[in-house]
Enzyme design. Structure first.
Site, PDB file in Angstrom:
ATOM      1  N   THR A  63       0.877  -1.174   0.000  1.00  0.00           N
ATOM      2  CA  THR A  63       0.000   0.000   0.000  1.00  0.00           C
ATOM      3  C   THR A  63       0.910   1.218   0.000  1.00  0.00           C
ATOM      4  OG1 THR A  63      -0.028   0.339   2.397  1.00  0.00           O
ATOM      5  CG2 THR A  63      -1.608  -1.257   1.513  1.00  0.00           C
ATOM      6  N   ASP A  64       0.311   2.388  -0.110  1.00  0.00           N
ATOM      7  CA  ASP A  64       1.137   3.591  -0.090  1.00  0.00           C
ATOM      8  C   ASP A  64       1.876   3.727   1.228  1.00  0.00           C
ATOM      9  OD1 ASP A  64       0.368   4.120  -2.607  1.00  0.00           O
ATOM     10  OD2 ASP A  64      -1.177   5.603  -2.071  1.00  0.00           O
ATOM     11  N   CYS A  65       1.217   3.297   2.316  1.00  0.00           N
ATOM     12  CA  CYS A  65       1.873   3.410   3.627  1.00  0.00           C
ATOM     13  C   CYS A  65       2.700   2.181   3.976  1.00  0.00           C
ATOM     14  CB  CYS A  65       0.841   3.719   4.698  1.00  0.00           C
ATOM     15  SG  CYS A  65      -0.666   2.762   4.558  1.00  0.00           S
ATOM     16  N   TYR A  66       2.407   1.064   3.345  1.00  0.00           N
ATOM     17  CA  TYR A  66       3.162  -0.183   3.593  1.00  0.00           C
ATOM     18  C   TYR A  66       3.617  -0.779   2.260  1.00  0.00           C
ATOM     19  CZ  TYR A  66       1.299  -0.170   8.368  1.00  0.00           C
ATOM     20  OH  TYR A  66       0.993   0.162   9.656  1.00  0.00           O
TER      21      TYR A  66
END
Ligand code: SF4
Ligand code: SF4
Lengths: 133, 403
Positions: free
Chosen positions: B141-144
């Site tokens: 994901t964008d954060c992970y």
């Protein structure tokens, strides 16, 4: 004197009356503890009772007819570190080699009574029993 | 179905309080006995004297407890990762939680169903200080952003490693035998054909919940010995079923209560946390649990005086592949622990699957810890319920399920 031997024999030898001869010719008492025999030969765990000289003669006879003879010291071993003394093995051992001490409730393993049948191996949850033959 | 509650714990007005017992313990004046010692004491001195003189009785059990497992927080990788699938030494761990939280269940197996090495064995390895190979994947994901990792973890590398068992320490349990003509491989061990043996799985008279049949002192918040370390009772265990038939003294004659427990894997020992294999059934975790029971009054003393000849269970025929199996015999734990029971006129050898010797060891260790001040008795913050009954899983329609 009681001694346990593992016998390995080829198809020819398996047709000979080995135990009969040991009994009749050498005056030995033979107890077959375990046997696996098929068309390519077999393996037998026997317990021989008799004096030292007759036992020696009996073993020489077996070797002469081509039977592999190996003294049987330890067939099944218990790893005492792994055993939890749960007792799962005691009710399935056919010879009472495994029993519960009524005082301590620990499970005792009497190697002399063990016939290496292997029944306890896969019944032991932490896999403390190991078969060596 | 359940007994009225108020009869229990209201009888004795000069009861000891938890504070009083705890104070005695911290002053080094408490009288602590193991369950075995206490039963002998009651036999020779009577319940009244035992209630007056004894402060705490230690109970214990060690057995296969399938509803066990552990959760972990792995710490974050760089770049960070939201784990979607994870394997610890090849065993799938549940990761439908936050990014790096996992739960590993004791009975989980790898894709090949190798029963010699399951979740339970991985937990034992961790307790033993070993490193475990962690493989994980994520969708990114964008954060992970990280999508894959292959590394090693151990108790030294993780933020939390906590045993969390949703059902342990059964208050009584069924016994098993097999009337069919073939050997059965079950969670009750190897059952030989034609009633060749019988197995049972409870520590009997020294087992925690059998010494506190109405859960007066074992409740939510009770501090317990767990796997060699310490833990707490956090809830009723799953399948909690207190409404079963009981003896006149209140001891359940069938599987009844259970507890859910939690405790740090750090501090546990492999001696009391053991990976187990039940051939052709699967894996389970051998867990040691010990519970101190305060002798608040004469009723608690009489509860803790119970002996194996007064505790009963039934031997069920496991050859019937049904939810309710026929009963072969009703027996006491004294019968079962004698090594032989009578089933329909046949003398059948028995096997305890629960280690009585380890359970006794736990009662000794717990006693020592209380006496040396390293284990403190706690009062439950909430009692376990008495109004639960067992429900079953049926194939039903949506509306029916909401009724
Ligand atoms: S191998 Fe057979 S005889 Fe030996 S201990 Fe195991 S069950 Fe008993
Ligand atoms: S089944 Fe295994 S662990 Fe249990 S008492 Fe026997 S040898 Fe020990």
């Amino acid at each position: 004197m009681k001694t346990k031997y593992i016998l390995n024999f080829n198809p020819e030898a398996s047709n000979l009356p080995i135990t009969h001869n040991l009994i009749a010719e050498y005056g030995l008492l033979v107890n077959i503890l375990r046997a696996e025999i098929d068309e390519v030969g077999g393996k037998m765990l026997i317990e021989v009772s008799g004096d030292e000289a007759s036992t020696k003669n009996g073993v020489e006879y077996l070797e002469k007819i081509g039977v592999g003879v190996r003294p049987f010291k330890e067939g099944v071993r218990r790893n005492d570190e792994t055993c939890t003394h749960c007792g799962a093995c005691v009710s399935i051992c056919p010879t009472d080699a495994l029993s519960i001490d009524p005082e301590t409730r620990k499970v005792k393993f009497d190697e002399d009574k063990c016939v290496a049948c292997g029944v306890c191996i896969d019944a032991c949850p932490p896999r403390a029993m190991e078969i060596l033959i | 179905m359940t007994k009225p509650r108020k009869a229990h714990g209201e009888k004795n007005r000069q009861a000891k309080t938890y504070d009083h017992i705890r104070k005695k313990a911290s002053d080094g004046d408490a009288v602590v006995m193991t369950a075995m010692e206490f039963k002998r004491f009651v036999e020779s001195e009577g319940v009244g004297k035992a209630a007056e003189e004894v402060d705490i009785v230690t109970t214990g059990t060690f057995g296969a407890m399938c509803s066990s497992g552990a959760y972990f927080n792995l710490g974050h990788s760089d770049p960070p990762m939201k784990i979607q699938r994870a394997w610890m030494d090849g065993i799938p761990a549940y990761s439908g939680l936050a990014a790096v939280d996992l739960y590993l269940g004791a009975t989980e197996l790898d894709e090949s169903n190798n029963m010699l090495h399951g979740g339970a064995h991985v937990i034992e390895d961790l307790v033993n200080g070993k490193a475990v190979r962690l493989k994980a994947t994520g969708y990114g994901t964008d954060c992970y952003p990280l999508k894959e990792i292959d590394t090693y973890v151990s108790l030294k590398t993780m933020n939390q490693a906590v045993m969390m068992n949703i059902r342990n320490a059964y208050q009584n349990y069924a016994a098993a035998a097999n009337s069919s003509t073939k050997t059965l491989y079950t969670y009750m061990g190897k059952l030989l054909p034609e009633l060749g043996n019988a197995t049972y799985s409870n520590a009997g008279e020294i087992s925690p919940l059998l010494n506190d049949p109405y859960y007066r002192t074992i409740g939510i918040g009770s501090r317990v010995f767990l796997g060699g370390g310490e833990g707490f009772v956090v809830w009723e265990g799953t399948q909690f079923n207190p409404g079963v038939a009981r003896t006149p003294k209140g001891v359940p004659k069938r599987p009844a209560a259970t507890v859910s427990v939690i405790g740090d894997l750090n501090g546990m020992t492999a001696e009391f946390v053991k990976g187990l294999t039940f051939t052709r059934y699967g894996t389970s975790l051998g867990v040691g649990i010990g519970v101190p029971i305060p002798i608040l009054d004469e009723e608690m003393a009489s509860f803790c005086a119970v002996t194996d000849d007064k505790i009963f269970t039934a031997i069920f025929d496991y050859s019937h592949q049904k939810r309710s199996r026929p009963i072969l015999a009703e027996v006491s734990y004294a019968d079962l622990s004698s090594g032989k029971v009578d089933i329909k006129g046949k003398e059948v050898p028995t096997s305890p699957l629960s280690s009585i010797s380890k359970a006794r060891e736990i009662t000794e260790i717990l006693k020592k810890r209380i006496l040396d001040g390293s284990f403190e008795l706690t009062e439950p913050v909430q009692r376990l319920p008495l109004d639960r009954s067992l429900r079953t899983l049926e194939v039903r329609g949506e509306k029916e399920a909401m009724k």
